[in-house]
Every structure is written in structure tokens, then in C-alpha cells.
Design a protein around this motif. Structure first.
Motif, PDB file in Angstrom:
ATOM      1  N   THR A 272       1.037   2.142 -15.702  1.00 18.01           N
ATOM      2  CA  THR A 272       1.322   3.398 -15.431  1.00 18.01           C
ATOM      3  C   THR A 272       0.243   4.242 -14.925  1.00 18.01           C
ATOM      4  O   THR A 272       0.615   5.327 -14.133  1.00 18.01           O
ATOM      5  CB  THR A 272       1.818   4.050 -16.596  1.00 18.01           C
ATOM      6  OG1 THR A 272       0.777   4.030 -17.558  1.00 18.01           O
ATOM      7  CG2 THR A 272       3.255   3.461 -17.168  1.00 18.01           C
ATOM      8  N   ARG A 273      -0.823   3.754 -14.397  1.00 12.02           N
ATOM      9  CA  ARG A 273      -1.752   4.386 -13.756  1.00 12.02           C
ATOM     10  C   ARG A 273      -2.770   3.154 -13.250  1.00 12.02           C
ATOM     11  O   ARG A 273      -3.149   2.424 -13.826  1.00 12.02           O
ATOM     12  CB  ARG A 273      -2.739   5.362 -14.501  1.00 12.02           C
ATOM     13  CG  ARG A 273      -3.311   5.027 -15.490  1.00 12.02           C
ATOM     14  CD  ARG A 273      -4.026   5.924 -16.434  1.00 12.02           C
ATOM     15  NE  ARG A 273      -2.951   6.929 -16.965  1.00 12.02           N
ATOM     16  CZ  ARG A 273      -3.392   8.185 -17.436  1.00 12.02           C
ATOM     17  NH1 ARG A 273      -4.775   8.584 -17.211  1.00 12.02           N
ATOM     18  NH2 ARG A 273      -2.636   9.146 -17.786  1.00 12.02           N
ATOM     19  N   ALA A 274      -3.439   3.703 -12.240  1.00  5.32           N
ATOM     20  CA  ALA A 274      -4.490   2.917 -11.440  1.00  5.32           C
ATOM     21  C   ALA A 274      -5.233   3.435 -10.490  1.00  5.32           C
ATOM     22  O   ALA A 274      -4.666   4.631 -10.143  1.00  5.32           O
ATOM     23  CB  ALA A 274      -3.967   1.601 -11.112  1.00  5.32           C
ATOM     24  N   ARG A 275      -6.531   3.205 -10.218  1.00  3.01           N
ATOM     25  CA  ARG A 275      -7.091   3.876  -8.978  1.00  3.01           C
ATOM     26  C   ARG A 275      -6.892   2.930  -7.745  1.00  3.01           C
ATOM     27  O   ARG A 275      -6.630   1.867  -7.758  1.00  3.01           O
ATOM     28  CB  ARG A 275      -8.731   3.601  -9.599  1.00  3.01           C
ATOM     29  CG  ARG A 275      -9.231   4.498 -10.638  1.00  3.01           C
ATOM     30  CD  ARG A 275     -10.611   4.287 -10.765  1.00  3.01           C
ATOM     31  NE  ARG A 275     -10.926   2.699 -10.761  1.00  3.01           N
ATOM     32  CZ  ARG A 275     -12.329   2.524 -10.461  1.00  3.01           C
ATOM     33  NH1 ARG A 275     -13.117   3.399 -10.303  1.00  3.01           N
ATOM     34  NH2 ARG A 275     -12.547   1.159 -10.416  1.00  3.01           N
TER      35      ARG A 275
ATOM     36  N   GLU B  32      -4.332  -4.079  -5.049  1.00  2.00           N
ATOM     37  CA  GLU B  32      -4.521  -5.104  -3.870  1.00  2.00           C
ATOM     38  C   GLU B  32      -3.579  -4.630  -2.877  1.00  2.00           C
ATOM     39  O   GLU B  32      -4.081  -4.652  -1.362  1.00  2.00           O
ATOM     40  CB  GLU B  32      -3.881  -6.404  -4.452  1.00  2.00           C
ATOM     41  CG  GLU B  32      -4.090  -7.477  -3.519  1.00  2.00           C
ATOM     42  CD  GLU B  32      -5.659  -8.134  -3.225  1.00  2.00           C
ATOM     43  OE1 GLU B  32      -5.744  -8.658  -2.118  1.00  2.00           O
ATOM     44  OE2 GLU B  32      -6.281  -7.829  -4.141  1.00  2.00           O
ATOM     45  N   ASP B  33      -2.405  -4.227  -2.961  1.00  2.00           N
ATOM     46  CA  ASP B  33      -1.461  -3.944  -1.994  1.00  2.00           C
ATOM     47  C   ASP B  33      -0.326  -3.399  -2.457  1.00  2.00           C
ATOM     48  O   ASP B  33      -0.048  -3.257  -3.670  1.00  2.00           O
ATOM     49  CB  ASP B  33      -0.952  -5.040  -0.922  1.00  2.00           C
ATOM     50  CG  ASP B  33      -0.308  -6.255  -1.583  1.00  2.00           C
ATOM     51  OD1 ASP B  33       0.152  -6.042  -2.858  1.00  2.00           O
ATOM     52  OD2 ASP B  33       0.227  -7.329  -1.032  1.00  2.00           O
ATOM     53  N   ALA B  34       0.607  -2.473  -1.396  1.00  2.00           N
ATOM     54  CA  ALA B  34       1.971  -1.936  -1.800  1.00  2.00           C
ATOM     55  C   ALA B  34       3.049  -2.630  -0.835  1.00  2.00           C
ATOM     56  O   ALA B  34       2.533  -2.802   0.238  1.00  2.00           O
ATOM     57  CB  ALA B  34       1.751  -0.557  -1.551  1.00  2.00           C
TER      58      ALA B  34
ATOM     59  N   LYS C 243      -5.310  -5.699  -8.303  1.00  2.00           N
ATOM     60  CA  LYS C 243      -6.206  -7.030  -8.299  1.00  2.00           C
ATOM     61  C   LYS C 243      -6.597  -7.691  -9.365  1.00  2.00           C
ATOM     62  O   LYS C 243      -6.509  -8.894  -9.390  1.00  2.00           O
ATOM     63  CB  LYS C 243      -7.527  -6.279  -7.802  1.00  2.00           C
ATOM     64  CG  LYS C 243      -7.673  -5.757  -6.411  1.00  2.00           C
ATOM     65  CD  LYS C 243      -9.016  -5.365  -5.944  1.00  2.00           C
ATOM     66  CE  LYS C 243      -8.788  -4.662  -4.553  1.00  2.00           C
ATOM     67  NZ  LYS C 243     -10.192  -4.062  -4.282  1.00  2.00           N
ATOM     68  N   ASP C 244      -6.117  -7.041 -10.668  1.00  2.00           N
ATOM     69  CA  ASP C 244      -6.161  -7.834 -12.033  1.00  2.00           C
ATOM     70  C   ASP C 244      -4.911  -8.607 -12.339  1.00  2.00           C
ATOM     71  O   ASP C 244      -4.745  -9.253 -13.321  1.00  2.00           O
ATOM     72  CB  ASP C 244      -6.535  -6.899 -13.063  1.00  2.00           C
ATOM     73  CG  ASP C 244      -5.441  -6.153 -13.462  1.00  2.00           C
ATOM     74  OD1 ASP C 244      -4.271  -6.060 -12.658  1.00  2.00           O
ATOM     75  OD2 ASP C 244      -5.691  -5.080 -14.250  1.00  2.00           O
ATOM     76  N   GLY C 245      -3.797  -8.817 -11.299  1.00  2.96           N
ATOM     77  CA  GLY C 245      -2.775  -9.292 -11.592  1.00  2.96           C
ATOM     78  C   GLY C 245      -1.512  -8.625 -11.995  1.00  2.96           C
ATOM     79  O   GLY C 245      -0.347  -8.960 -11.985  1.00  2.96           O
TER      80      GLY C 245
END
Length: 145
Positions: A83-86, A91-93, A109-111
Motif C-alpha cells: 500500500t506504500r513504497a518509495r 522497478e517499473d509501472a 524491486k523486492d518482488g
């Protein structure tokens, strides 16, 4: 991006059903316990006021996605994943369909991933996708030419 009016209406509809059930239980309890119906009436009136306030907030201030320079936060989406990330962790959208709904998927990036159904958003969906890509590029330290 704000919550789409149709989604806000659906949430309020659920709240109205819950309020109806609470009112029936309160009046049945008052009748069974031989209590004055004034108390349940007062509680129902307060719940109606709370429902109106919640509706006002949902239609004017509630957001599904908040995009900042540092990252994003998603609310009101069951099964969204993260629900949140920097932005540096994204990685991509990509745009895709999930259960026949158009979505933006932010792959981390963490999967992990975040899935945002664009039908939940008020406003221009294409502009939302553009802004997500712009923020993602800036988060990586890249600028659009």
C-alpha cells in the motif's frame, strides 16, 4: 487522486445497510426490554449525522492514491498489495487488466507489487498514468527531455 464518485456511493450504500441493521436491532431491543423508543431514536439520529459526515469526507477529501516526490500511498483498494513504497523501490509501472478492470501495477524491486484499479480514481485516468511515470522517473533521478 480522489476517490471516484461511484466508489464513494458504493461505500456509502454499504454504510446505509449497516445503519439500517443497527436501527432494527436497537428498536427490537428497546421493544423487547420495554425501553422508551427515544433512546434508540437518539442513537439512530447520531448515526445518520455520522453517515452524512462520512459521505461528505468521502466525496470531498478521500483519496485512493497519494503521489509525493518520495513515494506513493494507496487506500480503499482491497488486494492492492503493497500500500506504500518509495519511488526508488519501484522497478517499473505497467498498465494491464486485472479481473477485467484496467489497472496500473507498480512492480517493486523486492518482488512485491501495488495494483491500482483506475476505475477507483476520479479524474483523467491517462493523466494519472503519465504522472506516475513522471514521478517514477524523478524518483530514479532521471528527467524527461
Amino acid at each position: 487522486m480522489r476517490l471516484a464518485p461511484a466508489v464513494a456511493a458504493r461505500l456509502l450504500g454499504t454504510a446505509v445497510v449497516v445503519l439500517g441493521v443497527v436501527a432494527v436491532v436497537l428498536f427490537a431491543g428497546a421493544w423487547l426490554l420495554d425501553v422508551s423508543p427515544g433512546l434508540p431514536l437518539l442513537v439512530v439520529a447520531m448515526l445518520l449525522f455520522a453517515l452524512g459526515a462520512a459521505g461528505l469526507v468521502l466525496l470531498t477529501r478521500a483519496y485512493v492514491v497519494r503521489l509525493t516526490e518520495d513515494g506513493y500511498r494507496v487506500r480503499f483498494v482491497r488486494g492492492a498489495g503493497a500500500t506504500r513504497a518509495r519511488w526508488v523501490d519501484v522497478e517499473d509501472a505497467v498498465t494491464t487488466y486485472v479481473a477485467d478492470e484496467p489497472c496500473v501495477v507498480l512492480r517493486l524491486k523486492d518482488g512485491g507489487s501495488t495494483t491500482i484499479p483506475v476505475t477507483f480514481l476520479a479524474g483523467d485516468k491517462e493523466r494519472f498514468v503519465e504522472v506516475v511515470h513522471e514521478r517514477l522517473m524523478r524518483g530514479r533521478g532521471l528527467r524527461r527531455l
